[in-house]
Enzyme design. Sequence first.
Site, mmCIF file in Angstrom:
data_model
loop_
_atom_site.group_PDB
_atom_site.id
_atom_site.type_symbol
_atom_site.label_atom_id
_atom_site.label_comp_id
_atom_site.label_asym_id
_atom_site.label_seq_id
_atom_site.Cartn_x
_atom_site.Cartn_y
_atom_site.Cartn_z
ATOM 1 N N ARG A 17 0.856 -1.183 0.000
ATOM 2 C CA ARG A 17 0.000 0.000 0.000
ATOM 3 C C ARG A 17 0.897 1.239 0.000
ATOM 4 O O ARG A 17 1.931 1.256 0.696
ATOM 5 C CB ARG A 17 -0.896 0.024 1.249
ATOM 6 C CG ARG A 17 -2.079 -0.930 1.192
ATOM 7 C CD ARG A 17 -3.109 -0.484 0.159
ATOM 8 N NE ARG A 17 -4.297 -1.334 0.096
ATOM 9 C CZ ARG A 17 -4.564 -2.179 -0.915
ATOM 10 N NH1 ARG A 17 -3.722 -2.323 -1.915
ATOM 11 N NH2 ARG A 17 -5.709 -2.860 -0.909
ATOM 12 N N HIS A 46 -0.214 -0.309 -10.098
ATOM 13 C CA HIS A 46 -1.061 -1.142 -9.232
ATOM 14 C C HIS A 46 -1.518 -2.414 -9.961
ATOM 15 O O HIS A 46 -2.716 -2.709 -10.039
ATOM 16 C CB HIS A 46 -2.281 -0.361 -8.711
ATOM 17 C CG HIS A 46 -2.841 -0.978 -7.455
ATOM 18 N ND1 HIS A 46 -3.365 -0.257 -6.420
ATOM 19 C CD2 HIS A 46 -2.923 -2.280 -7.060
ATOM 20 C CE1 HIS A 46 -3.766 -1.066 -5.454
ATOM 21 N NE2 HIS A 46 -3.499 -2.298 -5.820
#
Lengths: 310, 310
Positions: B225, B273
């Site tokens: 993250r 991502h």
Amino acid sequence: MSLNVLFAASPSRWSQYEAPLNEAFKAFGVKAVLGLDLPPEEVDYIVYAPQSGVTDFTPFTRTKAVLNLWAGVENIVTNDTLTQPLARMVDEGLTQGMVEWVTGHTLRHHLNTDLHVKGQDGIWRDDVPPLAGDRPVTILGLGALGQACGKALVDLGFPVTGWSRTQKDVAGIACMSGKEGLERALATARIVILLLPHTSETENTLDAQAIARLPQGAVVINPGRGPLIDDDALLAALDSGHLDHATLDVFRTEPLPPEHAFWAHPKVTVTPHKASETRPCSAARVIAENIRRGEAGEPFLHLVDRSLGY
Amino acid sequence: MSLNVLFAASPSRWSQYEAPLNEAFKAFGVKAVLGLDLPPEEVDYIVYAPQSGVTDFTPFTRTKAVLNLWAGVENIVTNDTLTQPLARMVDEGLTQGMVEWVTGHTLRHHLNTDLHVKGQDGIWRDDVPPLAGDRPVTILGLGALGQACGKALVDLGFPVTGWSRTQKDVAGIACMSGKEGLERALATARIVILLLPHTSETENTLDAQAIARLPQGAVVINPGRGPLIDDDALLAALDSGHLDHATLDVFRTEPLPPEHAFWAHPKVTVTPHKASETRPCSAARVIAENIRRGEAGEPFLHLVDRSLGY
């Protein structure tokens, strides 16, 4: 009485190998004098690499074996003066390095990391690739290196097909052999990895016809030997768009000349014969063990079958 | 009687998930109507993703559980209107994809393949890298993803240290925990991989102080993250030469804005991502199994501890 072991390799290797070999001799109970310059008729074993300058084995009248420092023996196996047993190197350091290189470049192409390494241009390209299970890999050559690489790729989830001259049976790998087996092994390969020895039989294994059998968009990875591929056929297939990329570690001429078309080709990645290298510490132990075997009258490890060429 | 399952995710996901979910319901014996638009008071289960627009869970009076489509729950876990049980996604497709991405980028840095991908300039740079055994890797986070990645790297020969909030015991991985454990885990890491959940506790885990503990020349890989890293501290350490490279898949703002310093930095690789994504077929089975469990009165899989935040 102590044995005489001739270190017949390029002088630059001496500093890398002198200490590991003497240490391994000690560990394996081999009493030997290791030297760069010994009278041929007094040499018991030869540790050999092609750059040594030794091309005539006739004067080595009492030599019991020639122990090759590298996995490939194509530079010595056809030497008619060599009548002594010849052993290849199967070094766990070399195998481990090859597994790392092959796995790294297979994942590099699978994940298309080059897109990001070269394209840091602010564009968010977030297409997710298929999983390894949807990317069949074919390995040509199921020797120690091919099997170890195949196992690592199976563990990562790739469906792996292996092809070898004689039929093998390797857990997790769909093993094929023979001419018809080669055609089937190529037909499903999204990524094909060449780990065959270089012999007259394997020369140009990947010729125009074999390349045509690969699916559209396949990738070729060659950490084996340069002559396994027909270079012109490979370039033609890259230019026509039939093949997507080639990552090549070995070449017909090494170092690859700066003007060679492979260097500048946008679909070719050249790596400088670094996929793997014999590691002095582990290789020295293989050599010491073979000398111990020779002296104990036990069969040598990794003996070359001269008629097969490897 | 059939259950009502609300699909609360962005409409573009509907076409990906409708068929796999209905198929999985059938396979798990779940009789359910899956819909994009159901009266809240009639909804039994919610399949949830943050882009759904659902932010108030108060009207869902008979809903037995909210089943998150993704592994990360930081966008929903702090929602005070959510009183129903919340389950994270632990999808074998997502885990497999993460293992492939992490292994691929770890090997990319280990082998320094970028040198060749970017440097096809005719120069034969044949230094051989150390073997994986000489490249210690540290994984921060030993959940399902961290453990799976650690296992794959151990299988490839890397010495792996793992760090987690609470002490774990994972075969082959040197497990550490706590503040002092983090310091030790960082001190040996040639490559550090971030796979922690994002909570108030884990925010800026890699701050200036933690980065200073990494050895000179270490590489940071972040598929976890964005907020786990203090971006300014990371850039400073790359610029000073303390860190060699950072490969980042997640960011505080996504998509990463084109003008962000990470894109143009020569020591940063941005991937969009894509390290891993929930795969509809395998994720649908996890959701169907959780609904089956809910109806059978069995405990839900992957239930979120709201006090911990994951």
